[in-house]
Scaffold this active site. Sequence first.
Site, PDB file in Angstrom:
ATOM      1  N   GLU A 135       0.823  -1.208   0.000  1.00 15.39           N
ATOM      2  CA  GLU A 135       0.000   0.000   0.000  1.00 15.39           C
ATOM      3  C   GLU A 135       0.862   1.265   0.000  1.00 15.39           C
ATOM      4  O   GLU A 135       0.505   2.270  -0.627  1.00 15.39           O
ATOM      5  CB  GLU A 135      -0.923   0.007   1.225  1.00 15.39           C
ATOM      6  CG  GLU A 135      -1.959  -1.105   1.265  1.00 15.39           C
ATOM      7  CD  GLU A 135      -3.107  -0.896   0.295  1.00 15.39           C
ATOM      8  OE1 GLU A 135      -3.177   0.187  -0.332  1.00 15.39           O
ATOM      9  OE2 GLU A 135      -3.934  -1.818   0.153  1.00 15.39           O
ATOM     10  N   GLU A 173      -6.719   5.667  -1.600  1.00 19.66           N
ATOM     11  CA  GLU A 173      -5.784   4.578  -1.314  1.00 19.66           C
ATOM     12  C   GLU A 173      -4.691   5.010  -0.333  1.00 19.66           C
ATOM     13  O   GLU A 173      -4.180   4.187   0.436  1.00 19.66           O
ATOM     14  CB  GLU A 173      -5.148   4.091  -2.625  1.00 19.66           C
ATOM     15  CG  GLU A 173      -6.083   3.331  -3.542  1.00 19.66           C
ATOM     16  CD  GLU A 173      -6.216   1.869  -3.146  1.00 19.66           C
ATOM     17  OE1 GLU A 173      -5.283   1.347  -2.505  1.00 19.66           O
ATOM     18  OE2 GLU A 173      -7.239   1.255  -3.476  1.00 19.66           O
ATOM     19  N   HIS A 176      -4.755   3.914   3.293  1.00 22.34           N
ATOM     20  CA  HIS A 176      -4.522   2.522   3.673  1.00 22.34           C
ATOM     21  C   HIS A 176      -3.120   2.329   4.250  1.00 22.34           C
ATOM     22  O   HIS A 176      -2.951   1.756   5.336  1.00 22.34           O
ATOM     23  CB  HIS A 176      -4.708   1.597   2.465  1.00 22.34           C
ATOM     24  CG  HIS A 176      -6.058   1.697   1.834  1.00 22.34           C
ATOM     25  ND1 HIS A 176      -6.377   1.084   0.638  1.00 22.34           N
ATOM     26  CD2 HIS A 176      -7.181   2.344   2.226  1.00 22.34           C
ATOM     27  CE1 HIS A 176      -7.632   1.348   0.332  1.00 22.34           C
ATOM     28  NE2 HIS A 176      -8.142   2.116   1.272  1.00 22.34           N
ATOM     29  N   GLU A 226      -7.430  -4.976  -7.686  1.00 19.07           N
ATOM     30  CA  GLU A 226      -8.314  -4.469  -6.640  1.00 19.07           C
ATOM     31  C   GLU A 226      -9.066  -5.620  -5.967  1.00 19.07           C
ATOM     32  O   GLU A 226      -9.266  -5.611  -4.749  1.00 19.07           O
ATOM     33  CB  GLU A 226      -9.303  -3.449  -7.209  1.00 19.07           C
ATOM     34  CG  GLU A 226      -8.674  -2.144  -7.666  1.00 19.07           C
ATOM     35  CD  GLU A 226      -8.204  -1.274  -6.500  1.00 19.07           C
ATOM     36  OE1 GLU A 226      -8.355  -1.651  -5.331  1.00 19.07           O
ATOM     37  OE2 GLU A 226      -7.694  -0.177  -6.779  1.00 19.07           O
ATOM     38  N   THR A 229      -6.518  -7.394  -3.635  1.00 11.48           N
ATOM     39  CA  THR A 229      -6.270  -6.700  -2.372  1.00 11.48           C
ATOM     40  C   THR A 229      -7.499  -6.756  -1.467  1.00 11.48           C
ATOM     41  O   THR A 229      -7.368  -6.822  -0.240  1.00 11.48           O
ATOM     42  CB  THR A 229      -5.840  -5.242  -2.609  1.00 11.48           C
ATOM     43  OG1 THR A 229      -6.772  -4.600  -3.489  1.00 11.48           O
ATOM     44  CG2 THR A 229      -4.455  -5.169  -3.221  1.00 11.48           C
ATOM     45  N   ASP A 258     -12.853  -0.504   0.983  1.00  6.91           N
ATOM     46  CA  ASP A 258     -12.400   0.456  -0.032  1.00  6.91           C
ATOM     47  C   ASP A 258     -11.988  -0.263  -1.312  1.00  6.91           C
ATOM     48  O   ASP A 258     -12.327   0.151  -2.421  1.00  6.91           O
ATOM     49  CB  ASP A 258     -11.204   1.249   0.492  1.00  6.91           C
ATOM     50  CG  ASP A 258     -11.608   2.566   1.141  1.00  6.91           C
ATOM     51  OD1 ASP A 258     -12.817   2.816   1.278  1.00  6.91           O
ATOM     52  OD2 ASP A 258     -10.704   3.335   1.511  1.00  6.91           O
ATOM     53  N   GLU A 259     -11.209  -1.325  -1.146  1.00  9.26           N
ATOM     54  CA  GLU A 259     -10.713  -2.060  -2.309  1.00  9.26           C
ATOM     55  C   GLU A 259     -11.875  -2.638  -3.123  1.00  9.26           C
ATOM     56  O   GLU A 259     -11.840  -2.644  -4.358  1.00  9.26           O
ATOM     57  CB  GLU A 259      -9.770  -3.185  -1.871  1.00  9.26           C
ATOM     58  CG  GLU A 259      -8.591  -2.763  -1.002  1.00  9.26           C
ATOM     59  CD  GLU A 259      -7.551  -1.940  -1.742  1.00  9.26           C
ATOM     60  OE1 GLU A 259      -7.784  -1.550  -2.898  1.00  9.26           O
ATOM     61  OE2 GLU A 259      -6.476  -1.695  -1.152  1.00  9.26           O
ATOM     62  N   HIS A 262     -13.403   0.138  -5.187  1.00  9.25           N
ATOM     63  CA  HIS A 262     -12.534   0.465  -6.321  1.00  9.25           C
ATOM     64  C   HIS A 262     -12.579  -0.632  -7.387  1.00  9.25           C
ATOM     65  O   HIS A 262     -12.531  -0.351  -8.590  1.00  9.25           O
ATOM     66  CB  HIS A 262     -11.101   0.673  -5.836  1.00  9.25           C
ATOM     67  CG  HIS A 262     -10.952   1.839  -4.906  1.00  9.25           C
ATOM     68  ND1 HIS A 262      -9.900   1.980  -4.032  1.00  9.25           N
ATOM     69  CD2 HIS A 262     -11.749   2.925  -4.714  1.00  9.25           C
ATOM     70  CE1 HIS A 262     -10.044   3.110  -3.348  1.00  9.25           C
ATOM     71  NE2 HIS A 262     -11.153   3.694  -3.739  1.00  9.25           N
TER      72      HIS A 262
END
Length: 393
Positions: A135, A173, A176, A226, A229, A258-259, A262
């Site tokens: 990250e 990002e 993170h 994405e 992760t 979040d990932e 995305h």
Amino acid sequence: MALRTSLSPSFPPMANTTTTATSGNARKSPRVYMASTLPKVEKAKKPYSPPRVVELQVTHSMPLEKIEIFKSLEDWAQNNVLIHLKPVEKCWQPQDFLPDSASDGFYDEVKELREHAKEIPDDYFVCLVGDMITEEALPTYQTMLNTLDGVRDETGASPTSWAVWTRAWTAEENRHGDLLNKYLYLSGRVDMKQIEKTIQYLIGSGMDPRTENNPYLGFIYTSFQERATFISHGNTARHAKERGDLKLAQICGIIAADEKRHETAYTKIVEKLFEIDPDGTVLAFADMMRKKISMPAHLMYDGRDDNLFEHFSAVAQRLGVYTAKDYSDILEFLVGRWKVGEITGLSGEASKAQDYVCTLASRIRRLEERAQGRAKKASTRPFSWIYDREVLL
């Protein structure tokens, strides 16, 4: 072209002659050098070079006329991609999950965090550190997106939908790595200097996802990554919860969310490309999978271990944080998400690419099963991130 340079001798003569005047007559007088006054000969400075160098890179593989496709999608991206960003004021921030240094209870909160961290085994921390370092190499990923023809941020503050997405995605990002870095620092379980060196090495080396400045390849890569992760952070959250560290589980879980958001945005872009240019998109998908999806931190190095990424990956595989099965599952998910098997009217070459990607996941699983059957007894390896303590690979 490399230039050869010739260096002066290391040791100049012990005596040199100079001309002086005495009573109108010129005469030679020896001048003797003491060791401390010898002229210094500068060594040729070795230019900086990253510890990992990638050879044979391909650039600008997308035909120029296809740039128009992405220009024509500006309005579509604004209405369909930017909606997956959150306003800053509605985003979580790292401080929401960390002890407040301005609070009178700060030291008690840190003590509690450290007590919970003691229950987490070393191999888990290796995975957590590897995820954090990945990250923290965010500058590399923004750079990669800005190499893609037709969608790059041309000025650094371009108002195009593609540029706005890249900058805002990067900003989201960025939280993170900040959050994981601060947690690990407070935990007292890891060697932060070795971790910080690894981050610097990794950013200096960059990455080569083999996307060739081609947004078809680039967005297929980011769709895959994405989701990878999302899975990795989700599994670290699960492990933390099993060990009783609910705060760490919350941290990893919020990053995974979040990932996932995305991932939705990137897969939607590729879905649109399949709609507009099915031949070109399925060929790009097959090309990306033939080359294999390399992880963003594949050039990871800590100054000691030349195979650090492979060793980190082996620990993640053994713990079930991110595995070969996850790789094939992601491929299968994307084939289904984009309905690749249902596309009709493809050219001959594209039809072969379609067959390839639609059957690849099952082939990968068979190969992995054979590899597991031949697997040798696991060995241990010291990791500098945890003060060279040994971890089972």
